[in-house]
Design an enzyme around this catalytic site. Structure first.
Site, PDB file in Angstrom:
ATOM      1  N   SER A   1      -9.501  -0.519   7.330  1.00  0.00           N
ATOM      2  CA  SER A   1      -9.040  -0.476   6.159  1.00  0.00           C
ATOM      3  C   SER A   1      -8.147  -1.707   5.652  1.00  0.00           C
ATOM      4  CB  SER A   1      -8.320   0.677   5.954  1.00  0.00           C
ATOM      5  OG  SER A   1      -9.192   1.674   5.721  1.00  0.00           O
TER       6      SER A   1
ATOM      7  N   LYS B   1       0.917  -1.152   0.098  1.00  0.00           N
ATOM      8  CA  LYS B   1      -0.065   0.124  -0.042  1.00  0.00           C
ATOM      9  C   LYS B   1       0.917   1.150  -0.036  1.00  0.00           C
ATOM     10  CE  LYS B   1      -3.852   2.063   2.838  1.00  0.00           C
ATOM     11  NZ  LYS B   1      -4.620   1.834   4.016  1.00  0.00           N
TER      12      LYS B   1
ATOM     13  N   SER C   1      -9.559   1.556   3.129  1.00  0.00           N
ATOM     14  CA  SER C   1      -8.951   2.451   2.133  1.00  0.00           C
ATOM     15  C   SER C   1      -7.773   1.473   1.637  1.00  0.00           C
ATOM     16  CB  SER C   1      -8.030   3.665   3.112  1.00  0.00           C
ATOM     17  OG  SER C   1      -7.275   3.048   4.079  1.00  0.00           O
TER      18      SER C   1
HETATM   19  N1  GLN Z   1     -12.926   4.241   6.490  1.00  0.00           N
HETATM   20  C1  GLN Z   1     -12.467   4.583   7.728  1.00  0.00           C
HETATM   21  C2  GLN Z   1     -11.863   5.985   7.803  1.00  0.00           C
HETATM   22  O1  GLN Z   1     -11.928   6.578   6.803  1.00  0.00           O
HETATM   23  C3  GLN Z   1     -11.307   3.650   8.191  1.00  0.00           C
HETATM   24  C4  GLN Z   1      -9.969   3.819   7.270  1.00  0.00           C
HETATM   25  C5  GLN Z   1      -8.704   3.248   7.633  1.00  0.00           C
HETATM   26  O2  GLN Z   1      -8.745   2.013   8.246  1.00  0.00           O
HETATM   27  N2  GLN Z   1      -7.774   3.699   7.147  1.00  0.00           N
HETATM   28  O3  GLN Z   1     -11.284   6.808   8.692  1.00  0.00           O
END
Ligand code: GLN
Length: 486
Positions: free
Chosen positions: A178, A79, A154
């Site tokens: 995520s 990532k 994400s």
């Molecule tokens: N969707 C959640 C957020 O936007 C979690 C994102 C993540 O785990 N990086 O904060």
């Protein structure tokens, strides 16, 4: 060539050890697959073909000299939130375009030390803020099971790359879900380690008290293999724990007779897509068949997880993102004076969602509102941690769906930030409490999209989660299905 890309890590290692294939051949097969498929899936932001070939050649030479490192010659991808020395690292943001870190994140360095071959950097929601990868500052990634649907987020690029056989494994990060949610949307296995299990050094910060990196792969066994490599204390991250790293692969044995499973009633509540509930309950029934014991429990403060998470995560994000000033990293836009340069750089470099969160986070941290929002949210966080402590006094693991629905269509949720946030309603509690969670496939919906379940455990019980997941995968074949895109 294509079938080399559908191997598990265990199979690939066996073939390389037996001299049937070389690391270079395996790497070339993946690079060819990326060239064929990625124009449609768009999981990669950067493909590091020459870098990968160099590592693969070195792996072949090392193997010929008797080297047996655990990931020797295994093609993986990262990532783009993870810093890679000399390789562009954007965190999915225009503001970091052109940023080439001068060091590797510890998790990355450990993969290299174990002999892994890095194919490239994967797409993500900008600064890991989102649940669909539609917030990427570059382009969205598609779900390999149906290209009209999102891969989740994400870490959407990580899940899609593994699901589409464009990497044998990948790393992602989980701040509020995520890792687990995109794994579930794309039908792959992945773990969010306990807070402090994996070093955050070189992981570009979003919510520092939540962020954890973890592996995606096709099987729980492969997840265990990667976790064993990246986990462990790091003197460069003061929040990484000195707790010893168990032999996760060795834990994949035995049966689960007598295992106590808890099903939090609040996680099977209204709003859950019916076939998601059916699939997760069937998976639990399967585990009961294997000798486990399951019962329903109540997770008292479930309703407060979402607001507490978003207040704290946005507050931390607003502080962490202050460093992008156009002077030290990546993009710079000239202005009339210094303040004007900051404004222009940040105005052009950050996307809408990131700006929204910086503003909200700054607000909840401001003098007049700190006690009402940030302070309260921290108090609630402690209650949530207490809830989990009490639940894990009664049961060994908790099982729940990963997300209320399967992968949605592009654009279906983007106009409604609140609905997007609800995609995390079942995952964020683990991050608030710092516990670990394994996400694994357990079925498909009527449209053929994967369904995932999560197995949650007390801090530093990854071993047990992996053992339960492995037992489940030994008895089922959901994880072996593949999207069949050419
Ligand atoms: N969707 C959640 C957020 O936007 C979690 C994102 C993540 O785990 N990086 O904060």
């Amino acid at each position: 060539m294509t079938e080399l890309t559908s191997l598990t890590i265990a199979e690939a290692l066996e073939k390389m050890r037996g001299g049937e294939i070389s690391a270079l051949e395996l790497t070339e097969a993946h690079l060819a697959r990326i060239e064929d498929l990625d124009p449609d899936v768009r999981a990669y932001l950067t493909v590091t073909a020459d870098f990968a070939r160099g590592q693969a050649k070195a792996a072949d030479e090392a193997r010929a000299a008797g080297d047996e490192r655990p990931l020797l010659g295994i093609p993986i991808a990262l990532k783009d939130v993870l810093s890679t020395k000399g390789i562009e690292t954007t965190c999915g943001s225009q503001i970091l375009k052109g940023y080439h870190p001068i060091f590797d994140a510890t998790a990355v360095a450990r993969l290299y030390d174990a002999g892994a071959v890095m194919l490239g950097k994967l797409n993500m929601d900008e600064f890991a803020m989102g649940s669909s990868t539609e917030n990427s500052g570059f382009f969205p990634t598609a779900n390999p099971w149906n290209l009209d649907h999102v891969p989740g987020g994400s870490s959407g690029g990580s899940a899609a790359a593994v699901a589409a056989n464009m990497a044998l494994a990948a790393l992602g990060t989980d701040t509020g879900g995520s890792i687990r949610q995109p794994a579930s949307f794309c039908g792959v296995s992945a773990i969010k380690p306990s807070y402090g299990r994996v070093s955050r050094y070189g992981l570009i910060a979003y919510g520092s008290s939540f962020d954890q990196a973890g592996p995606f792969a096709r099987t729980v066994e492969d997840v265990a293999r990667l976790l064993g490599v990246i986990a462990g204390h790091d003197p460069l991250d003061s929040t990484s724990m000195p707790t010893a790293v168990p032999d996760y692969l060795a834990a994949l044995a035995g049966d689960i007779r007598g295992l106590k499973i808890g099903l939090p009633a609040e996680y099977f509540a209204a709003g859950l897509q019916p076939d998601v509930e059916t699939a997760v309950r069937a998976a639990v029934a399967q585990l009961v068949d294997l000798g486990a014991d399951a019962r329903e429990l109540s997770f008292k403060h479930a309703d407060y997880c979402l607001p507490a998470y978003y207040i704290i995560a946005m507050a931390e994000a607003s502080a962490n993102l202050a460093r992008y000033d156009g002077l030290r990293f990546g993009a710079h836009v000239d202005g009339a004076d210094l303040i004007d340069s900051y404004k222009k750089t940040r105005g052009a470099g950050f996307g809408e969602e990131v700006k929204r969160r910086i503003m909200l986070g700054t607000y909840t941290l401001s003098a007049g509102y700190y006690d009402a929002y940030y302070g309260k949210a921290q108090a609630v966080r402690t209650l949530i941690r207490g809830d989990f402590d009490a639940l894990f006094d009664e049961v060994d693991v908790l099982i729940a769906p990963v997300a209320p629905s399967t992968a949605f269509k592009f654009g279906e949720v983007t106009d409604d930030p609140l609905r997007m946030i609800l995609a995390d309603v079942l995952t964020i509690s683990a991050n608030l409490a710092g516990i670990c969670g394994l996400s694994l496939p357990c079925g498909f919906d009527a449209a053929g999209l994967p369904i995932g379940m999560q197995i949650l455990g007390a801090p530093f019980t990854e071993e047990r989660l992996l053992q339960v997941g492995w037992a489940y995968q030994s008895a089922t074949d959901w994880h072996l299905r593949s999207p069949g895109i050419v």
